[in-house]
Design an enzyme around this catalytic site. Structure first.
Site, PDB file in Angstrom:
ATOM      1  N   SER A   4      23.612 -41.755 -27.770  1.00  0.00           N
ATOM      2  CA  SER A   4      23.251 -41.754 -29.185  1.00  0.00           C
ATOM      3  C   SER A   4      22.553 -40.440 -29.568  1.00  0.00           C
ATOM      4  O   SER A   4      23.105 -39.367 -29.342  1.00  0.00           O
ATOM      5  CB  SER A   4      22.388 -42.983 -29.482  1.00  0.00           C
ATOM      6  OG  SER A   4      22.298 -43.230 -30.850  1.00  0.00           O
ATOM      7  N   GLU A  35      32.220 -49.335 -33.120  1.00  0.00           N
ATOM      8  CA  GLU A  35      31.049 -48.663 -33.699  1.00  0.00           C
ATOM      9  C   GLU A  35      31.447 -47.500 -34.602  1.00  0.00           C
ATOM     10  O   GLU A  35      32.457 -46.834 -34.391  1.00  0.00           O
ATOM     11  CB  GLU A  35      30.116 -48.165 -32.606  1.00  0.00           C
ATOM     12  CG  GLU A  35      30.696 -47.067 -31.723  1.00  0.00           C
ATOM     13  CD  GLU A  35      29.644 -46.422 -30.825  1.00  0.00           C
ATOM     14  OE1 GLU A  35      28.568 -46.074 -31.331  1.00  0.00           O
ATOM     15  OE2 GLU A  35      29.919 -46.270 -29.625  1.00  0.00           O
ATOM     16  N   HIS A  64      27.846 -50.021 -30.039  1.00  0.00           N
ATOM     17  CA  HIS A  64      27.081 -48.819 -29.739  1.00  0.00           C
ATOM     18  C   HIS A  64      26.353 -48.943 -28.393  1.00  0.00           C
ATOM     19  O   HIS A  64      25.599 -49.889 -28.173  1.00  0.00           O
ATOM     20  CB  HIS A  64      26.075 -48.595 -30.872  1.00  0.00           C
ATOM     21  CG  HIS A  64      25.322 -47.318 -30.798  1.00  0.00           C
ATOM     22  ND1 HIS A  64      25.938 -46.080 -30.816  1.00  0.00           N
ATOM     23  CD2 HIS A  64      23.987 -47.069 -30.724  1.00  0.00           C
ATOM     24  CE1 HIS A  64      25.026 -45.137 -30.768  1.00  0.00           C
ATOM     25  NE2 HIS A  64      23.833 -45.708 -30.703  1.00  0.00           N
TER      26      HIS A  64
END
Length: 330
Positions: free
Chosen positions: A173, A264, A294
């Site tokens: 991320s 995602e 995610h």
């Protein structure tokens, strides 16, 4: 050279358990994120608690894991905070390492929330993981996190004297954005390889919104993700070169493995990043795992596909540390 397409065969569809977990997330996490405003102290605290509980409950086992906290001052007076993680059976050898940069939207997570994931990564690879505990927004804004990641890298390579070619950098991320930013700096010697899980690349979330229109993300809306990231970079022009990373126009990066979930919104970022890396001549393998959310790799008790995805990462790490190239056999 590596063929641009991944040679690892992915399933055509996510498992029934994964699809069920994603559907449940759309009814719970997605709705909760809409009402928990991270700009309010209670909203931020609650969001951090929810993420921590999810990672603890549905992450891999910590059995046999050894953790050593690091809190040191560098020669120039800067602080490096993080932890060494040795998975089950991994010797306390620090001649090679995985440098892990956790995700969080720059706001939510820590080495503690990601310890199960880093422990699993260490156990699968046989390599110790150094996880950097960079400072979080809103108390610490841009470029604090990026500076902390750089200092962690310098500490590993200079103070610990681990050769860059004996390190693989990994992140998820926002940690992916921080990792790529680090490696784009001209004075940073590159590691043997780069592993990115659901990397955040476009901090404006324009790419994410384009994918979101076709398929809503089951865990969060882009407008709510923007609120998180804004806590870190508010007041900074979005075209700042440390925020809007010029990957296609930058230096070639080390061999890279990118994984993202097909469900995602940040799958769009992963696809765009892979395309930009290939323009620079960087060997890059991209995997979009069908119906996964995610950073699904952190939640194997919900998403069975986490295990084969992590085995792919382990194989990549092994090959990168041995040869500096991507194994075309997967």
């Amino acid at each position: 050279m590596l063929n641009d397409e991944s040679v690892t065969e992915l399933p055509q569809r996510g498992s029934r358990r994964a699809r069920g977990a994603a559907a449940l997330s759309s009814l719970t996490l997605r709705q909760i994120s809409a009402v928990l405003h991270p700009g309010h102290p209670w909203g931020l605290w609650t969001s951090r608690q929810i993420v921590a509980r999810l990672m603890d409950t549905f992450g891999p086992s910590l059995a046999g894991t050894r953790v050593e906290r690091v809190d040191v001052r560098t020669a120039d007076g800067h602080r490096v905070v993080g932890e060494w993680v040795w998975g089950t059976g991994v010797p306390r050898d620090t001649t090679r390492a995985i440098y892990y940069v956790h995700g969080s939207g720059y706001v939510l997570c820590s080495t503690r929330t990601h310890r199960r994931l880093t422990s699993w990564l260490s156990r699968l690879t046989g390599v110790p993981v150094f996880s950097i505990d960079y400072r979080l927004a809103p108390r610490h804004r841009f470029p604090t996190a990026a500076d902390d990641v750089r200092r962690g890298w310098d500490w590993l390579t200079q103070t610990c004297q681990i050769a860059p070619e004996q390190i693989v950098l990994a992140g998820d991320s926002a940690g992916g954005h921080l990792g790529v930013d680090l490696l784009l700096q001209s004075d940073v010697r590159h590691p043997a390889g780069l592993v990115l899980m659901s990397p955040l690349v476009d901090l404006t979330f324009a790419l994410a919104r384009s994918r979101e229109r076709a398929r809503p993300d089951p865990t969060m809306r882009s407008q709510h993700a923007v609120r998180l990231v804004d806590l870190y970079c508010t007041g900074i022009e979005p075209d700042h070169p440390r925020l809007r990373l010029d990957v296609a126009g930058g230096r070639a990066l080390p061999p890279t493995l990118i994984q993202a979930g097909g469900a995602e919104m940040l799958a769009a970022d992963a696809i765009a990043l892979a395309a930009d890396l290939r323009l620079t001549g960087t060997p890059c393998r991209l995997q979009i795992w069908p119906d996964q959310v995610h950073v699904f790799q952190a939640l194997p008790r919900l998403f069975p596909e986490a295990a084969p995805a992590m085995r792919t990462i382990a194989g990549f790490v092994d090959t990168a540390l041995r040869t500096g190239t991507i194994d075309q056999a997967g």
